[in-house]
Design an enzyme around this catalytic site. Structure first.
Site, PDB file in Angstrom:
ATOM      1  N   GLY A  13     -52.313   0.039  76.018  1.00 29.15           N
ATOM      2  CA  GLY A  13     -52.482   0.921  77.171  1.00 29.15           C
ATOM      3  C   GLY A  13     -51.173   1.149  77.884  1.00 29.15           C
ATOM      4  N   ASN A  14     -51.260   1.718  79.071  1.00 30.30           N
ATOM      5  CA  ASN A  14     -50.042   1.967  79.855  1.00 30.30           C
ATOM      6  C   ASN A  14     -50.339   1.742  81.334  1.00 30.30           C
ATOM      7  OD1 ASN A  14     -50.749   4.658  81.188  1.00 30.30           O
ATOM      8  ND2 ASN A  14     -51.137   5.091  79.029  1.00 30.30           N
ATOM      9  N   ARG A  15     -49.313   1.844  82.152  1.00 27.65           N
ATOM     10  CA  ARG A  15     -49.413   1.453  83.560  1.00 27.65           C
ATOM     11  C   ARG A  15     -49.873   2.569  84.492  1.00 27.65           C
ATOM     12  NH1 ARG A  15     -47.188  -3.430  84.238  1.00 27.65           N
ATOM     13  NH2 ARG A  15     -45.685  -4.155  82.687  1.00 27.65           N
TER      14      ARG A  15
END
Ligand code: CTP
Ligand code: CA
Length: 233
Positions: free
Chosen positions: A33-35
């Site tokens: 995933g990412n932030r």
């Protein structure tokens, strides 16, 4: 509205905004995933609704507390990039404006086992093979779902040895074919998760059409100002 935006200037428009970050499963309990918090996308959806648009918010893994300000939108929750692509394509079929504010995973695991990957103590794990996801924004820009549809992308950039933030943004604007690309500098204390933002809006040729800084609400209004200006030109 904020920044002097006329209250109902988007009345009659249908808009789709994607927000948040997609997650690609590695196994049933893990993901890549990412932030992205989804805050900028939610602010865009809320600003459009405030200005009179009918809004669909495609929300990728956005926390409930973050979603609250976008309450005036129809929310379609999604997880993976494939789900986000489906939801955006469906909503885009009847949309005047599509804004891709979501941070889309560029790659996904080639295989997703049905069972959790187990560790074998002392033995390094098998590498995870990745495959490229389709570029949703480039596809929307290439194959317009509706006559006169405006397509807007976002780009989070850092400077590197190949050029500064704006150089990368210009190249991306030309590559993607979107009508507008909203470029913001990310790094420590900037962009992801931050309360304020600073953006430069480029047109399809990579030329600067607007600058905005301040809260994510102020940036959202500046983006809709640029969209309204483009559509009336
Ligand atoms: N985007 C998309 N589909 C993807 C990747 C990105 O629709 N598979 C969209 C994002 O929602 C954003 C824009 O493209 O609106 C730019 O995303 P970004 O990650 O900055 O661009 P990339 O082309 O993926 O380039 P890179 O990550 O290498 O900088
Ligand atoms: Ca990317």
């Amino acid at each position: 509205g904020a920044g002097g935006a006329p209250a109902g200037d988007l009345t009659g428009l249908r808009v789709v905004v994607s927000a948040g970050g997609t997650r690609e499963p590695i196994d049933p309990v893990r993901f890549i995933g990412n932030r992205s918090s989804g805050r900028q996308g939610v602010a865009l959806a809320a600003a459009a609704a405030r200005r009179g648009a009918r809004v669909t918010l495609v929300a990728a893994n956005v926390e409930q507390a973050v979603l609250a300000p976008g309450a005036a939108a129809d929310v379609v929750p999604v997880g993976t990039t494939a789900e986000l692509a489906d939801a955006v394509h469906t909503a885009a079929a009847s949309a005047d404006v599509v804004v891709m504010a979501a941070a889309v995973a560029d790659f996904r695991p080639a295989l997703t086992p049905d069972a959790k990957i187990k560790k074998v103590p002392g033995r390094p794990p098998a590498p995870i093979e990745l495959v490229e996801n389709p570029d949703i924004l480039a596809g929307l820009a290439r194959d317009r779902r509706r006559d006169g549809q405006t397509v807007v992308g976002f780009a989070a950039e850092t400077g590197d040895d190949d050029g500064d933030v704006l150089t990368h943004g210009r190249a991306k604007a030309r590559r993607k074919g979107a009508d507008l690309l909203v470029v913001n500098a990310v790094g420590e204390r900037l962009g992801f998760g931050a309360a304020t933002n600073e953006v430069t809006v480029l047109d399809a040729a990579g030329d600067v059409v607007a600058h905005a800084s301040g809260s994510k609400d102020a940036v959202a209004d500046a983006v809709w100002d640029a969209v309204a200006k483009l559509r009336s030109s």
